[in-house]
Design a protein around this motif. Structure first.
Motif, PDB file in Angstrom:
ATOM      1  N   GLN A  77      10.536   0.548  -1.075  1.00  0.00           N
ATOM      2  CA  GLN A  77      10.433  -0.261  -2.224  1.00  0.00           C
ATOM      3  C   GLN A  77       9.430   0.508  -3.279  1.00  0.00           C
ATOM      4  O   GLN A  77       8.218   0.443  -2.752  1.00  0.00           O
ATOM      5  CB  GLN A  77      10.232  -1.788  -2.074  1.00  0.00           C
ATOM      6  N   ILE A  78       9.583   0.403  -4.485  1.00  0.00           N
ATOM      7  CA  ILE A  78       8.752   1.144  -5.679  1.00  0.00           C
ATOM      8  C   ILE A  78       8.467   0.082  -6.551  1.00  0.00           C
ATOM      9  O   ILE A  78       9.386  -0.559  -7.108  1.00  0.00           O
ATOM     10  CB  ILE A  78       9.316   2.372  -6.099  1.00  0.00           C
ATOM     11  N   ALA A  79       7.206  -0.283  -6.890  1.00  0.00           N
ATOM     12  CA  ALA A  79       6.676  -1.193  -7.719  1.00  0.00           C
ATOM     13  C   ALA A  79       5.726  -0.431  -8.753  1.00  0.00           C
ATOM     14  O   ALA A  79       4.921   0.484  -8.344  1.00  0.00           O
ATOM     15  CB  ALA A  79       6.279  -2.203  -7.178  1.00  0.00           C
ATOM     16  N   SER A  80       5.264  -1.070  -9.986  1.00  0.00           N
ATOM     17  CA  SER A  80       4.569  -0.670 -10.856  1.00  0.00           C
ATOM     18  C   SER A  80       3.066  -0.979 -10.695  1.00  0.00           C
ATOM     19  O   SER A  80       3.252  -2.507 -10.696  1.00  0.00           O
ATOM     20  CB  SER A  80       5.051  -0.516 -12.336  1.00  0.00           C
ATOM     21  N   VAL A  81       2.065  -0.528 -11.253  1.00  0.00           N
ATOM     22  CA  VAL A  81       0.763  -0.998 -11.335  1.00  0.00           C
ATOM     23  C   VAL A  81       0.756  -1.500 -12.649  1.00  0.00           C
ATOM     24  O   VAL A  81       1.095  -1.057 -13.920  1.00  0.00           O
ATOM     25  CB  VAL A  81      -0.341  -0.167 -11.206  1.00  0.00           C
ATOM     26  N   SER A  82       0.485  -3.245 -12.832  1.00  0.00           N
ATOM     27  CA  SER A  82       0.644  -3.716 -14.247  1.00  0.00           C
ATOM     28  C   SER A  82      -0.832  -4.406 -14.308  1.00  0.00           C
ATOM     29  O   SER A  82      -1.630  -4.589 -13.455  1.00  0.00           O
ATOM     30  CB  SER A  82       1.809  -4.488 -14.182  1.00  0.00           C
ATOM     31  N   GLN A  83      -0.883  -4.904 -15.742  1.00  0.00           N
ATOM     32  CA  GLN A  83      -2.068  -5.567 -16.220  1.00  0.00           C
ATOM     33  C   GLN A  83      -1.495  -7.031 -16.264  1.00  0.00           C
ATOM     34  O   GLN A  83      -0.622  -7.253 -17.076  1.00  0.00           O
ATOM     35  CB  GLN A  83      -2.691  -4.998 -17.259  1.00  0.00           C
ATOM     36  N   GLY A  84      -2.135  -7.851 -15.814  1.00  0.00           N
ATOM     37  CA  GLY A  84      -1.942  -9.467 -15.742  1.00  0.00           C
ATOM     38  C   GLY A  84      -2.991 -10.335 -15.741  1.00  0.00           C
ATOM     39  O   GLY A  84      -4.147  -9.855 -15.005  1.00  0.00           O
ATOM     40  N   ILE A  85      -2.688 -11.738 -15.219  1.00  0.00           N
ATOM     41  CA  ILE A  85      -3.573 -12.582 -15.020  1.00  0.00           C
ATOM     42  C   ILE A  85      -3.242 -13.009 -13.381  1.00  0.00           C
ATOM     43  O   ILE A  85      -2.112 -13.104 -12.899  1.00  0.00           O
ATOM     44  CB  ILE A  85      -3.296 -13.765 -15.750  1.00  0.00           C
ATOM     45  N   SER A 126       4.721  -5.455   2.085  1.00  0.00           N
ATOM     46  CA  SER A 126       4.312  -5.509   3.556  1.00  0.00           C
ATOM     47  C   SER A 126       3.656  -4.260   3.887  1.00  0.00           C
ATOM     48  O   SER A 126       3.005  -4.086   5.081  1.00  0.00           O
ATOM     49  CB  SER A 126       5.626  -4.821   4.332  1.00  0.00           C
ATOM     50  N   PHE A 127       3.229  -3.177   2.959  1.00  0.00           N
ATOM     51  CA  PHE A 127       2.233  -2.080   3.251  1.00  0.00           C
ATOM     52  C   PHE A 127       1.050  -2.553   3.706  1.00  0.00           C
ATOM     53  O   PHE A 127       0.122  -1.741   4.419  1.00  0.00           O
ATOM     54  CB  PHE A 127       2.276  -1.075   2.095  1.00  0.00           C
ATOM     55  N   PHE A 128       0.415  -3.896   3.117  1.00  0.00           N
ATOM     56  CA  PHE A 128      -0.711  -4.221   3.450  1.00  0.00           C
ATOM     57  C   PHE A 128      -1.148  -4.456   4.801  1.00  0.00           C
ATOM     58  O   PHE A 128      -2.243  -4.415   5.221  1.00  0.00           O
ATOM     59  CB  PHE A 128      -1.036  -5.492   2.649  1.00  0.00           C
ATOM     60  N   GLN A 129       0.073  -4.693   5.773  1.00  0.00           N
ATOM     61  CA  GLN A 129      -0.232  -4.912   7.196  1.00  0.00           C
ATOM     62  C   GLN A 129      -0.787  -3.929   7.830  1.00  0.00           C
ATOM     63  O   GLN A 129      -1.585  -3.933   8.748  1.00  0.00           O
ATOM     64  CB  GLN A 129       1.041  -5.446   7.774  1.00  0.00           C
ATOM     65  N   GLU A 130      -0.346  -2.701   7.293  1.00  0.00           N
ATOM     66  CA  GLU A 130      -0.685  -1.349   7.827  1.00  0.00           C
ATOM     67  C   GLU A 130      -1.998  -0.616   7.277  1.00  0.00           C
ATOM     68  O   GLU A 130      -2.714  -0.060   8.017  1.00  0.00           O
ATOM     69  CB  GLU A 130       0.310  -0.286   7.968  1.00  0.00           C
ATOM     70  N   SER A 179       6.794  -1.031   0.501  1.00  0.00           N
ATOM     71  CA  SER A 179       7.714  -1.601   1.396  1.00  0.00           C
ATOM     72  C   SER A 179       6.718  -1.222   2.849  1.00  0.00           C
ATOM     73  O   SER A 179       5.610  -0.558   2.828  1.00  0.00           O
ATOM     74  CB  SER A 179       8.985  -0.643   1.484  1.00  0.00           C
ATOM     75  N   PRO A 180       7.065  -1.426   3.879  1.00  0.00           N
ATOM     76  CA  PRO A 180       6.348  -1.473   5.199  1.00  0.00           C
ATOM     77  C   PRO A 180       6.259   0.077   5.381  1.00  0.00           C
ATOM     78  O   PRO A 180       6.732   0.939   5.258  1.00  0.00           O
ATOM     79  CB  PRO A 180       7.165  -1.913   6.379  1.00  0.00           C
ATOM     80  N   TYR A 181       4.858   0.270   6.046  1.00  0.00           N
ATOM     81  CA  TYR A 181       4.371   1.628   6.316  1.00  0.00           C
ATOM     82  C   TYR A 181       4.464   1.923   7.958  1.00  0.00           C
ATOM     83  O   TYR A 181       3.654   2.817   8.389  1.00  0.00           O
ATOM     84  CB  TYR A 181       3.237   1.827   5.873  1.00  0.00           C
TER      85      TYR A 181
END
Length: 417
Positions: free
Chosen positions: A49-57, A352-356, A402-404
């Motif tokens: 899963q690929i996501a973009s870095v964004s600017q937000g609240i 889920s990447f944060f877990q690894e 996504s998971p690592y």
């Protein structure tokens, strides 16, 4: 006639040298292009899963599931233990303050009470006897002092008369000396009697204080024993609902054994388990919000339990104003615990990447989406939807969320489309 040309050494070596230099340049470029460690893995594009870095609240909150429990619970314990003699109520009954619940008997406690009453009576008798002795001794001292005062008065009067007669020669000097000696003896005897009276008074006063303190202590102990005897007839300390009450007539309860509890049937609080990641950010008075029957309610942190179990710790919440109607004990409700201020930040989805990785590194996807390279980053706060990026990523870059699990030791990913 043509003659063959002879090649120089440079002409003979030029082609092999060119080929070698080209190979060396390609090898150098390949070494520069791959990350340190050189571990590469082929992955399928549809598996990540690929996501973009964004600017937000960034909304600094965490969702919680709170369980409805009574706001106040009073536990019923068998302080001295004993045998269940009579049961007045059943489990689940509504009770009012002071209403009898169960009667317990304890023979040892009754015998102890009788023994203490006997000790108190004995000490009171001792104090009364000492008071009587003190009165008698005081009377004896007064009688002796009165007698001595009378004798001294008579002796002084007689001695004064004889002194006048001695001047006229009617009384011998030896007789006057004897009179003087007797008078001094009586005065010394009077002084000793006064000293003896003072000593006796001090000693008897000390004895009276000691016995009085003993009586006081024994009386307090007796009162405590009587209170324990009274506590055997268990009564409701508050009004509410009797729960966890499961005793039978004839059952023996150990000292301190819990046999029931009374819950507040009207007022409730919420108990929630919070991830230990947030332990340093939860404090007393912190607010949370909950929607019930399309109405928003505000709660606040009332108590934090420091024990961590299975990576979570417990927090109790109370309603700031009105609580919802029709709440039932054991019911679970969704709420949001506000952890900090909502601010503008660089954001990546909380995947889920944060877990690894623990937020220490991430795979950054190249612009052609054919490769992804491991990069060190620094993150801040996170909620269920986003993670705040502090360093290492720019807005618009793409990362794998996504998971690592299979990528922990990998430095570069080749993405097969």
């Amino acid at each position: 006639m043509d003659r063959p040309l002879t090649k120089t050494n440079w002409q003979r070596l030029r082609q092999p040298l060119s080929i070698g230099i080209g190979i060396a340049l390609l090898a150098a470029l390949w070494l520069v292009a791959i990350p340190r460690g050189g571990k590469t893995l082929q992955v399928a594009g549809e598996s990540i899963q690929i996501a973009s870095v964004s600017q937000g609240i960034f909304e600094d909150f965490t969702p919680l599931r709170g369980q409805v429990i009574p706001l106040r619970t009073v536990y019923l314990d068998a302080i001295e233990g004993g045998r269940v003699e009579k049961i007045h109520l059943e489990d689940g009954a509504e009770v009012s303050e002071g209403q009898p619940i169960v009667d317990i008997s304890n023979a040892r406690l009754k015998l102890d009470s009788i023994g203490r009453e006997a000790q108190v009576s004995e000490q009171i008798n001792n104090m009364q006897n000492l008071e009587l002795s003190l009165v008698r001794t005081e009377l004896e001292h007064k009688r002796a002092l009165n007698e001595l005062s009378y004798q001294i008065k008579i002796k002084e009067r007689t001695h004064n008369r004889k002194l006048g007669m001695g001047k006229s020669g009617y009384v011998k000097k030896s007789e006057l000396d004897d009179e003087q000696d007797e008078l001094e003896f009586l005065k010394k005897k009077q002084a000793l009697e006064l000293e003896s009276r003072t000593i006796d008074q001090a000693l008897q006063k000390a004895q009276m204080k000691q016995i009085g303190d003993s009586v006081k202590n024994l009386t307090n102990n007796l009162e405590f024993t009587r209170e324990n005897l009274d506590s055997l007839n268990v009564k409701a300390p508050i009004g509410g609902r009797l729960t966890a009450f499961d005793v039978e007539i004839g059952q023996s309860l150990k000292p301190g054994e819990r046999f029931g509890q009374i819950d507040d049937p009207v007022n409730f609080k919420l108990a929630a388990l919070v991830d230990e990641f947030y332990m340093s950010r939860v404090f007393i008075g912190q607010t949370a919000e909950m929607t019930f029957d399309e109405k928003l309610y505000t709660l606040e942190v009332k108590k934090i339990y420091p024990q961590v179990k299975d990576g979570q710790f417990r927090v109790d919440f109370v309603f700031r104003k009105d609580q919802p109607k029709n709440l039932n004990r054991g019911q679970t409700l969704q709420m949001r615990l506000q952890l900090g201020e909502n601010i503008s930040a660089r954001l990546i989805p909380n995947g889920s990447f944060f877990q690894e990785t623990g937020g220490n590194w991430i795979f950054v996807v190249a612009s052609d989406k054919k490769t992804a390279v491991r990069r060190t980053i620094r993150v801040g706060r996170r909620n269920t939807h986003f993670i705040e990026v502090l360093e290492g990523l720019d807005v618009g870059e793409q990362v794998i969320t996504s998971p690592y699990t299979s990528y922990v030791d990998i430095d570069r990913l080749n993405i097969n489309q």
